[in-house]
Design an enzyme around this catalytic site. Structure first.
Site: not given
Length: 318
Positions: A113, A245, A275
């Site tokens: 990520c 994020h 996500n």
């Protein structure tokens, strides 16, 4: 000395959508639980036959168009991804072929990520060193293909997508500073344990200890905010926009509180796509640029945390 500046942004989400209601029919979960715990309402999934490179190409072409450049102008292509199309060549090389670019370096980065932040760090250093004038940075994922759709703790969280930026050399910063870190001691908290290198390709599904990851992420992202501000002699009020994020609304809110930023100054897209790992920051950034919220001259803080653990930030004067 040359600096790097963001010239254009692009993003792409697959057309296939899975809502929380759709998930209720698959696993023991509810729309209200998912919204309250994560802020996610839906996620986009790559269709059968749709590849990570397919997503990356669309985002890349949109970023190049926004930058007013042609693929032939590129000196470096970086793709941050956890889900490459093939073991090799890299997805960056596959994208290079799609763009009909020949000769410039192209490679993938794998920091899960935090991959986009890592790639921005590399791109910035190439430009500052004079090794590149124009760099394409893409975060692209088909992470839905790593999910166990019987695991209600993970399958509700993730989606597919791609985001991209084009960086160009400039006489003044653009990218003010980058800060990246990792600590492999925590690898078992968030991982895909299987792989061909360890002979366990049968274990190629995402595993996460959610509560432990949450606590570590909130603490670590708070520290990276402090590190970034201190490194540049800035106070919290210097930040115009936080572009985090997009993993979990509660983590995003905790980072905003650390900066004393109202949520109106935080770019939040987690409800729309969940996500998307390395794609989430450039997707959020592209949306806010295109809808007019982010304006030239403003100061942006991008930050991310991912499996590894990896984490980092990019401070940008857009």
């Amino acid at each position: 000395m040359k600096f790097s500046r963001i010239l254009g942004t692009g993003g792409y989400l697959p057309s296939r959508v899975m809502t929380n209601a759709d998930l209720e029919a698959i696993v023991d979960t509810t729309d209200s639980w998912i919204r309250e715990r994560t802020g996610i309402e839906k996620r986009h999934l790559a269709s059968e036959g749709e590849t990570c490179c397919d997503l990356a190409e669309i985002a890349a072409r949109r970023a190049l168009e926004a930058a007013g450049l042609h693929p032939a102008d590129l000196d470096l292509i970086l793709v941050a991804t956890t889900t490459p199309d093939q073991f090799f060549p890299s997805t960056a090389c596959l994208l290079q072929q799609r763009l009909d670019v020949h000769g410039c370096p192209a490679f993938d980065l794998q920091a899960v990520c935090a991959g986009f932040v890592y790639a921005m760090d590399v791109a910035d250093k190439y430009i500052r060193a004079g090794a590149a004038k124009h760099v394409l940075v893409v975060g692209a994922e088909t992470i839905s293909r790593l999910l166990d759709w019987n695991d209600r703790t993970t399958c509700v969280l993730f989606g597919d997508g791609a985001g991209a930026v084009v960086l160009g050399a400039a006489d003044e910063p653009g990218i003010i500073s980058t800060h990246i870190h990792a600590d492999g001691a925590y690898k078992e908290l968030l991982q895909v344990p299987g792989g061909h290198g360890n002979g366990r390709a049968d274990l190629a599904k995402l595993e996460m200890r959610g509560n432990e990851v949450f606590r570590f992420a909130v603490t670590t992202l708070g520290r990276i905010v402090d590190e970034t501000l201190e490194a540049n002699g800035l106070t919290k009020d210097a930040i115009d926009w936080l572009i985090p994020h997009q993993a979990n609304i509660r983590i995003i809110q905790a980072t905003a509180r650390k900066l004393d930023l109202p949520m109106e100054r935080v770019i939040v897209t987690v409800a729309e796509h969940g996500n998307t790992s390395s794609a989430s920051i450039p997707l959020a950034f592209d949306q806010a640029v295109r809808d007019g919220r982010i304006q030239r001259g403003e100061t942006l803080l991008m930050e991310a945390f991912g499996g590894g653990f990896t984490w980092g930030s990019v401070l940008v004067r857009y």
